[in-house]
Design an enzyme around this catalytic site. Structure first.
Site, PDB file in Angstrom:
ATOM      1  N   GLN A 131       0.892  -1.170   0.000  1.00 17.45           N
ATOM      2  CA  GLN A 131       0.000   0.000   0.000  1.00 17.45           C
ATOM      3  C   GLN A 131       0.926   1.215   0.000  1.00 17.45           C
ATOM      4  O   GLN A 131       1.440   1.602   1.047  1.00 17.45           O
ATOM      5  CB  GLN A 131      -0.925  -0.011   1.223  1.00 17.45           C
ATOM      6  CG  GLN A 131      -1.707   1.294   1.451  1.00 17.45           C
ATOM      7  CD  GLN A 131      -2.574   1.700   0.264  1.00 17.45           C
ATOM      8  OE1 GLN A 131      -3.287   0.896  -0.317  1.00 17.45           O
ATOM      9  NE2 GLN A 131      -2.493   2.972  -0.126  1.00 17.45           N
ATOM     10  N   TYR A 264      -7.495   0.106   3.977  1.00 16.59           N
ATOM     11  CA  TYR A 264      -8.454   1.031   3.353  1.00 16.59           C
ATOM     12  C   TYR A 264      -9.656   0.276   2.796  1.00 16.59           C
ATOM     13  O   TYR A 264      -9.629  -0.950   2.671  1.00 16.59           O
ATOM     14  CB  TYR A 264      -7.771   1.855   2.251  1.00 16.59           C
ATOM     15  CG  TYR A 264      -6.733   2.771   2.845  1.00 16.59           C
ATOM     16  CD1 TYR A 264      -7.098   3.981   3.427  1.00 16.59           C
ATOM     17  CD2 TYR A 264      -5.394   2.387   2.890  1.00 16.59           C
ATOM     18  CE1 TYR A 264      -6.152   4.802   4.027  1.00 16.59           C
ATOM     19  CE2 TYR A 264      -4.440   3.202   3.496  1.00 16.59           C
ATOM     20  CZ  TYR A 264      -4.831   4.408   4.057  1.00 16.59           C
ATOM     21  OH  TYR A 264      -3.894   5.212   4.662  1.00 16.59           O
ATOM     22  N   GLU A 268      -7.034   2.745  -5.554  1.00 12.89           N
ATOM     23  CA  GLU A 268      -7.182   2.834  -7.012  1.00 12.89           C
ATOM     24  C   GLU A 268      -5.927   2.467  -7.792  1.00 12.89           C
ATOM     25  O   GLU A 268      -5.552   3.166  -8.729  1.00 12.89           O
ATOM     26  CB  GLU A 268      -7.643   4.258  -7.364  1.00 12.89           C
ATOM     27  CG  GLU A 268      -6.615   5.383  -7.062  1.00 12.89           C
ATOM     28  CD  GLU A 268      -6.658   5.955  -5.647  1.00 12.89           C
ATOM     29  OE1 GLU A 268      -7.106   5.246  -4.720  1.00 12.89           O
ATOM     30  OE2 GLU A 268      -6.232   7.104  -5.475  1.00 12.89           O
ATOM     31  N   HIS A 292     -16.230   4.481  -6.750  1.00 17.41           N
ATOM     32  CA  HIS A 292     -15.223   5.452  -6.316  1.00 17.41           C
ATOM     33  C   HIS A 292     -13.851   5.137  -6.935  1.00 17.41           C
ATOM     34  O   HIS A 292     -13.222   6.004  -7.551  1.00 17.41           O
ATOM     35  CB  HIS A 292     -15.145   5.444  -4.789  1.00 17.41           C
ATOM     36  CG  HIS A 292     -14.143   6.391  -4.218  1.00 17.41           C
ATOM     37  ND1 HIS A 292     -14.473   7.647  -3.776  1.00 17.41           N
ATOM     38  CD2 HIS A 292     -12.810   6.265  -4.023  1.00 17.41           C
ATOM     39  CE1 HIS A 292     -13.378   8.256  -3.334  1.00 17.41           C
ATOM     40  NE2 HIS A 292     -12.355   7.431  -3.472  1.00 17.41           N
ATOM     41  N   GLU A 293     -13.421   3.900  -6.790  1.00 21.06           N
ATOM     42  CA  GLU A 293     -12.086   3.547  -7.305  1.00 21.06           C
ATOM     43  C   GLU A 293     -12.045   3.618  -8.836  1.00 21.06           C
ATOM     44  O   GLU A 293     -11.037   4.033  -9.415  1.00 21.06           O
ATOM     45  CB  GLU A 293     -11.641   2.173  -6.792  1.00 21.06           C
ATOM     46  CG  GLU A 293     -11.690   1.985  -5.265  1.00 21.06           C
ATOM     47  CD  GLU A 293     -11.051   3.108  -4.455  1.00 21.06           C
ATOM     48  OE1 GLU A 293     -10.165   3.798  -4.980  1.00 21.06           O
ATOM     49  OE2 GLU A 293     -11.470   3.304  -3.289  1.00 21.06           O
ATOM     50  N   HIS A 296     -11.413   7.156  -9.874  1.00 27.41           N
ATOM     51  CA  HIS A 296     -10.016   7.581  -9.774  1.00 27.41           C
ATOM     52  C   HIS A 296      -9.238   7.322 -11.074  1.00 27.41           C
ATOM     53  O   HIS A 296      -8.167   7.912 -11.265  1.00 27.41           O
ATOM     54  CB  HIS A 296      -9.309   6.833  -8.638  1.00 27.41           C
ATOM     55  CG  HIS A 296      -9.430   7.478  -7.288  1.00 27.41           C
ATOM     56  ND1 HIS A 296      -9.078   8.779  -7.044  1.00 27.41           N
ATOM     57  CD2 HIS A 296      -9.854   6.978  -6.099  1.00 27.41           C
ATOM     58  CE1 HIS A 296      -9.269   9.057  -5.752  1.00 27.41           C
ATOM     59  NE2 HIS A 296      -9.752   7.976  -5.162  1.00 27.41           N
ATOM     60  N   GLU A 315      -9.550  13.377  -4.222  1.00 29.03           N
ATOM     61  CA  GLU A 315     -10.677  12.720  -3.544  1.00 29.03           C
ATOM     62  C   GLU A 315     -12.000  13.470  -3.698  1.00 29.03           C
ATOM     63  O   GLU A 315     -13.050  12.836  -3.811  1.00 29.03           O
ATOM     64  CB  GLU A 315     -10.333  12.476  -2.072  1.00 29.03           C
ATOM     65  CG  GLU A 315      -9.152  11.523  -1.855  1.00 29.03           C
ATOM     66  CD  GLU A 315      -9.348  10.126  -2.463  1.00 29.03           C
ATOM     67  OE1 GLU A 315     -10.487   9.756  -2.771  1.00 29.03           O
ATOM     68  OE2 GLU A 315      -8.323   9.422  -2.620  1.00 29.03           O
ATOM     69  N   ASP A 372      -0.213  10.286   6.787  1.00 29.64           N
ATOM     70  CA  ASP A 372      -1.100   9.233   7.308  1.00 29.64           C
ATOM     71  C   ASP A 372      -1.877   9.715   8.538  1.00 29.64           C
ATOM     72  O   ASP A 372      -3.047   9.376   8.713  1.00 29.64           O
ATOM     73  CB  ASP A 372      -0.296   7.987   7.698  1.00 29.64           C
ATOM     74  CG  ASP A 372       0.184   7.220   6.476  1.00 29.64           C
ATOM     75  OD1 ASP A 372      -0.545   7.214   5.458  1.00 29.64           O
ATOM     76  OD2 ASP A 372       1.273   6.644   6.543  1.00 29.64           O
ATOM     77  N   TYR A 380     -12.357  14.608   1.240  1.00 29.33           N
ATOM     78  CA  TYR A 380     -13.402  13.919   0.487  1.00 29.33           C
ATOM     79  C   TYR A 380     -14.689  14.736   0.499  1.00 29.33           C
ATOM     80  O   TYR A 380     -15.262  15.050  -0.543  1.00 29.33           O
ATOM     81  CB  TYR A 380     -13.709  12.545   1.114  1.00 29.33           C
ATOM     82  CG  TYR A 380     -12.614  11.527   1.002  1.00 29.33           C
ATOM     83  CD1 TYR A 380     -11.489  11.597   1.817  1.00 29.33           C
ATOM     84  CD2 TYR A 380     -12.701  10.480   0.097  1.00 29.33           C
ATOM     85  CE1 TYR A 380     -10.490  10.648   1.741  1.00 29.33           C
ATOM     86  CE2 TYR A 380     -11.698   9.518   0.000  1.00 29.33           C
ATOM     87  CZ  TYR A 380     -10.598   9.610   0.827  1.00 29.33           C
ATOM     88  OH  TYR A 380      -9.606   8.669   0.740  1.00 29.33           O
TER      89      TYR A 380
HETATM   90  N1  BES Z   1      -7.013   6.551  -2.495  1.00 29.41           N
HETATM   91  C1  BES Z   1      -7.915   6.269  -1.446  1.00 29.41           C
HETATM   92  C2  BES Z   1      -7.300   5.491  -0.309  1.00 29.41           C
HETATM   93  C3  BES Z   1      -6.099   6.156   0.328  1.00 29.41           C
HETATM   94  C4  BES Z   1      -6.040   7.517   0.530  1.00 29.41           C
HETATM   95  C5  BES Z   1      -5.040   5.390   0.746  1.00 29.41           C
HETATM   96  C6  BES Z   1      -4.922   8.096   1.121  1.00 29.41           C
HETATM   97  C7  BES Z   1      -3.930   5.958   1.329  1.00 29.41           C
HETATM   98  C8  BES Z   1      -3.863   7.321   1.525  1.00 29.41           C
HETATM   99  C9  BES Z   1      -9.147   5.507  -1.953  1.00 29.41           C
HETATM  100  O1  BES Z   1      -9.558   5.882  -3.224  1.00 29.41           O
HETATM  101  C10 BES Z   1     -10.284   5.841  -1.050  1.00 29.41           C
HETATM  102  O2  BES Z   1     -10.633   6.989  -1.001  1.00 29.41           O
HETATM  103  N2  BES Z   1     -10.854   4.858  -0.381  1.00 29.41           N
HETATM  104  C11 BES Z   1     -12.007   5.043   0.454  1.00 29.41           C
HETATM  105  C12 BES Z   1     -13.233   4.652  -0.318  1.00 29.41           C
HETATM  106  C13 BES Z   1     -14.420   5.503  -0.160  1.00 29.41           C
HETATM  107  C14 BES Z   1     -14.272   6.963  -0.022  1.00 29.41           C
HETATM  108  C15 BES Z   1     -15.536   5.125  -1.101  1.00 29.41           C
HETATM  109  C16 BES Z   1     -11.825   4.167   1.673  1.00 29.41           C
HETATM  110  O3  BES Z   1     -10.763   3.566   1.823  1.00 29.41           O
HETATM  111  O4  BES Z   1     -12.713   4.101   2.511  1.00 29.41           O
HETATM  112 ZN    ZN Z   2     -10.415   7.836  -3.200  1.00 31.44          ZN
END
Ligand code: BES
Ligand code: ZN
Length: 608
Positions: A131, A264, A268, A292-293, A296, A315, A372, A380
Site C-alpha cells: 500500500q 483502506y 485505485e 469510487h475507485e 479515480h 478525492e 497518514d 473527500y
Molecule cells: N485513495 C484512497 C485510499 C487512500 C487515501 C489510501 C490516502 C492511502 C492514503 C481511496 O480511493 C479511497 O478513497 N478509499 C475510500 C473509499 C471511499 C471513499 C468510497 C476508503 O478507503 O474508505
Molecule cells: Zn479515493
C-alpha cells in the site's frame, strides 16, 4: 521543490521510466530490488541527485553503467532518509541518464504487510501486499516519491512458484526463474505515466474469475464466489464512468479482494483496484466503493494532486464522479441523499478534529505533518461539498459535467495544484465570473471547520432517516415499546447507515435505548460493515457494556482504518473497556498492518 512530504526536488530532475527487477523473499520478509530509473535533467547543470528512501539497505549504485558514490542523509521520523547520489559527470538540461540502484527493503517496510499462512483464508501459503499511497513507495524502492513526478514502469518480479503475483499494470507473461527453480518470474508493464504512489504489488495463493469484458476479480479461492457476486456490476459502472468522464485508458480494470487487514476500503491502483473484504456484504450494497475507485481512473490517476496538500483534488472530484455514477445507477434522489450523507460525515470529521484544527482546511499545510496521521474525510467531503455547491451555483449537473470533462482533458497526465484548478474554473466559466467572485474562496479552501455555505439537497430519501432518529432521541423509557422491526425493514441499507450516522452526531443515547434497539432491530447480527460499525459506536457511546466483546472483535478481526481506529478510540474512552482495548491491541499488534499499528498505537497512547 515544495512537496513537504518528500526529499526530492522535482524541478531539478524528473524520473521518466522505472525498470524494476524484484525478488520477493518470504523467509526474510524482504524484497530485493534492482531499480533502473531513467532520469531527465531539468536544470542547467546537475551534479547530484536526491531520491527518497525509507528503511532501505542500499547495496550498490551505478549511473550509465558506471559505479557511483552515494550517501544516506539524516533519517526523518516519518519521511525516511534522503539518498544523495553523486553523478560521475554532470548532466545538462534535457539530458537523460540511467541510475541503477540495488537495494533491499526492511521487514518493517511501511508499504508492505507480510502475512503468515495462518493469517490468510487458505491457511497454507504466505501472502504479501503493498500500500504505497501516500508516502510509502520509498520503503520498497528508492524513488522520487512525490505525486508531482509521473513515470511509466516495467517490472519483472520473482516469487515462489506456487504463488501468483499481480501489479498495478498489465501482465506481460511469466516464465520459470532461470536463477531459482523454486520461483516464477512475472512481468508487468505500465505504459501510462503514473506517480510512485500507484505502484502496487500483491503475491499470494490467488485465483481469478472473469466478471466482465475487461475485469477479472482476484482473491483467495475461499472468497472468490462471494467476490464475483458482490462486484458483478463493475462493467456497468465502468461504462457509466466513461459516459461521464471520457475513454478508459488503462486497458483492463481488475479487482483484488485483500485479507481483512487491508487498511483502506479501496485503493485505485491502476489496472488493479485493491479492496477490503469488508465490502462483501452479500447484497452488493457497498459497491459504491468500486464506483469510487473506478472514478479515480480519471480523477487522481490521470489528473493528479501535485502534493498531498492538494489531496482534495483527487478525492473531492472522485467523490463527485462516484455520486454521479450512483445517480445513474439509482436515480438523482439517491445522488442527493448520498451528498447529504457526505455532509454529515464532514460534520463528524470536523467534530473529531475540532473546528479550529488547521487539518480541517480543504487545503492544509503539511509541512512536518505525517500524511497518514492527517488523513480524514475532510478532503473527500469538504471537496465534494464545494463541487456540489459550484454545480448548483453555475447551472446544474449538465453544465458542471462540461467543466469536469474539459478539466480532465486539459490536465490528464499532469499533476496540478488547487490554484491551477481554480484558474481553470475561472477560465471555463468566464461568462460567469461575477458568480464565481461571490464564492468565499478563502473560507472554502483555507479556513478550518465547516464550509461557509451548505449546498441544498433533495430530502426525499433522508426524511425517513431523520424522522426515525428523532423518535429515538425523543423517546422516554415508557415509549420504547412503540419501536418494532418494521421501522428499519422499511429503510434501505443506505438509509439505515444514514439513520445511525445522524444518531452518532447527537448526544449519546441512554443504554436502555440501544438495548431496546438491539431487541427490535438486531443490528448485532448485520453483515453490512458500515451498519455494524456505526451501531457498535453508538452502543459504546451509550456505555452499553454488553457490546464490548463485539466491538473488540470488529476492531481486531478486520483492519480497515476507517472502522478500526474509531472503534478502538471509542473503546479507549469508555472506562469499562479501556484496559481491554489496550490489551487486545497489544495482543494483535504483531499481525497488524504497519500503518494501522502505528496510528492505533498513537490513538491508544501506547508507545511505538
Ligand atoms: N485513495 C484512497 C485510499 C487512500 C487515501 C489510501 C490516502 C492511502 C492514503 C481511496 O480511493 C479511497 O478513497 N478509499 C475510500 C473509499 C471511499 C471513499 C468510497 C476508503 O478507503 O474508505
Ligand atoms: Zn479515493
Amino acid at each position: 521543490m515544495c512537496d513537504p512530504s518528500s526529499f526530492c526536488d522535482s524541478e531539478q530532475f524528473t524520473t521518466r521510466h522505472l525498470n524494476l527487477h524484484l525478488c520477493v523473499d518470504f523467509s526474510s520478509c524482504a524484497i530485493s530490488a534492482c531499480s533502473a530509473l531513467t532520469v531527465r535533467c531539468l536544470q542547467d547543470s546537475l551534479t547530484s541527485l536526491i531520491l527518497d528512501t525509507k528503511d532501505l539497505k542500499i547495496k550498490k549504485i551505478s549511473v550509465n553503467g558506471q559505479e557511483a558514490k552515494f550517501s544516506l542523509g539524516t533519517t526523518h521520523s516519518f519521511k525516511g532518509t534522503p539518498l544523495e547520489i553523486t553523478l560521475p559527470s554532470p548532466l545538462a538540461r534535457g539530458q537523460e541518464a540511467i541510475v541503477e540502484v540495488c537495494s533491499e527493503s526492511s521487514p518493517k517496510s511501511s508499504a508492505l504487510q507480510w502475512l503468515k499462512p495462518e493469517q490468510t483464508a487458505g491457511k497454507t501459503h504466505p501472502y504479501l501486499f503493498s500500500q504505497c499511497q501516500a508516502t510509502h513507495c520509498r520503503s520498497i524502492i528508492p524513488c522520487q516519491d512525490t505525486p508531482s513526478v509521473k513515470c511509466t514502469y516495467y517490472c519483472q518480479v520473482s516469487v515462489p512458484k506456487e504463488l501468483i503475483a499481480l501489479m498495478s499494470a498489465v501482465n506481460d507473461g511469466n516464465f520459470p526463474d532461470p536463477k531459482d527453480c523454486k520461483n516464477t518470474i512475472y512481468r508487468f508493464k505500465q505504459d501510462v505515466p503514473i506517480p510512485s504512489y500507484l505502484i502496487a504489488l500483491v503475491v499470494g495463493a490467488l485465483e481469478g474469475r472473469k466478471i466482465g469484458p475487461r475485469t477479472t476479480v482476484w482473491t483467495e479461492k475461499e472468497l472468490l464466489e462471494a467476490a464475483a457476486y458482490e462486484f458483478a456490476e463493475t462493467e456497468k459502472m465502468l461504462k457509466y464512468a466513461e459516459d461521464l468522464a471520457g475513454p478508459y485508458v488503462w486497458g483492463n480494470y481488475d479487482l483484488l479482494v485483500l485479507p481483512p487487514s487491508f487498511p483502506y476500503g479501496g485503493m485505485e491502483n491502476p489496472c488493479l483496484t485493491f479492496v477490503t473484504p469488508t465490502l462483501l456484504a452479500g447484497d452488493r450494497s457497498l459497491a459504491s466503493v468500486i464506483a469510487h475507485e473506478i472514478s479515480h481512473s480519471w480523477t487522481g490517476n490521470l489528473v493528479t494532486n501535485r502534493t498531498w496538500e492538494n489531496f482534495w483534488l483527487n478525492e473531492g472530484h472522485t467523490m463527485y464522479l462516484e455520486r454521479r455514477i450512483d445517480g445513474l445507477l439509482h436515480g438523482e434522489q439517491f445522488r442527493q441523499f448520498k451528498g447529504l450523507g457526505g455532509w454529515k460525515e464532514l460534520q463528524n470529521a470536523v467534530n473529531t478534529f475540532g473546528a479550529t484544527n488547521p487539518l480541517t482546511n480543504l487545503v492544509p499545510n503539511l509541512h512536518e505533518v505525517d500524511v497518514d496521521a492527517a488523513f480524514s474525510s475532510i478532503p473527500y467531503e469538504k471537496g465534494f461539498a464545494l463541487l456540489f455547491y459550484l454545480e448548483q451555483l453555475l447551472g446544474g449537473p449538465d453544465v458542471f459535467l462540461g467543466f469536469l470533462r474539459t478539466y480532465l482533458q486539459v490536465f490528464a497526465y499532469k499533476s496540478i495544484t488547487t490554484d491551477e484548478w481554480k484558474k481553470f474554473l475561472y477560465s471555463y466559466f468566464k461568462e460567469q465570473v461575477e458568480i464565481l467572485d461571490k464564492v468565499d474562496w478563502n473560507g472554502w479552501l483555507y479556513t478550518p471547520g465547516m464550509p461557509p455555505v451548505q449546498p441544498t439537497y433533495d430530502m426525499t430519501l433522508a426524511n425517513a432517516c431523520i424522522a426515525l432518529s428523532n423518535r429515538w432521541v425523543e423517546a422516554k423509557e415508557s415509549d420504547l415499546n412503540s419501536f418494532s422491526a418494521a421501522d428499519v425493514n422499511e429503510l434501505s441499507s443506505h438509509q439505515q447507515i444514514e439513520f445511525l450516522t445522524i444518531l452518532l452526531l447527537k448526544d449519546p443515547l441512554p443504554a436502555s435505548h440501544v438495548k431496546r434497539m438491539q431487541e427490535v432491530y438486531n443490528f448485532n447480527a448485520v453483515k453490512n460493515a458500515e451498519i455494524l460499525f456505526r451501531w457498535l459506536r453508538l452502543c459504546i457511546r451509550a456505555k452499553w457494556e454488553d457490546v464490548i466483546p463485539l466491538a473488540l472483535k470488529m476492531a481486531s478481526e478486520q483492519g480497515r482504518m476507517k472502522f478500526t481506529r474509531p472503534l478502538y478510540r471509542d473503546l479507549y474512552n469508555f472506562d469499562k473497556a479501556k484496559e481491554q482495548a489496550v490489551s487486545t491491541f497489544l495482543k494483535n499488534r504483531s499481525s497488524m498492518h504497519p500503518v494501522t499499528d502505528m496510528l492505533v498505537a498513537k490513538d491508544l497512547h501506547v508507545d511505538a
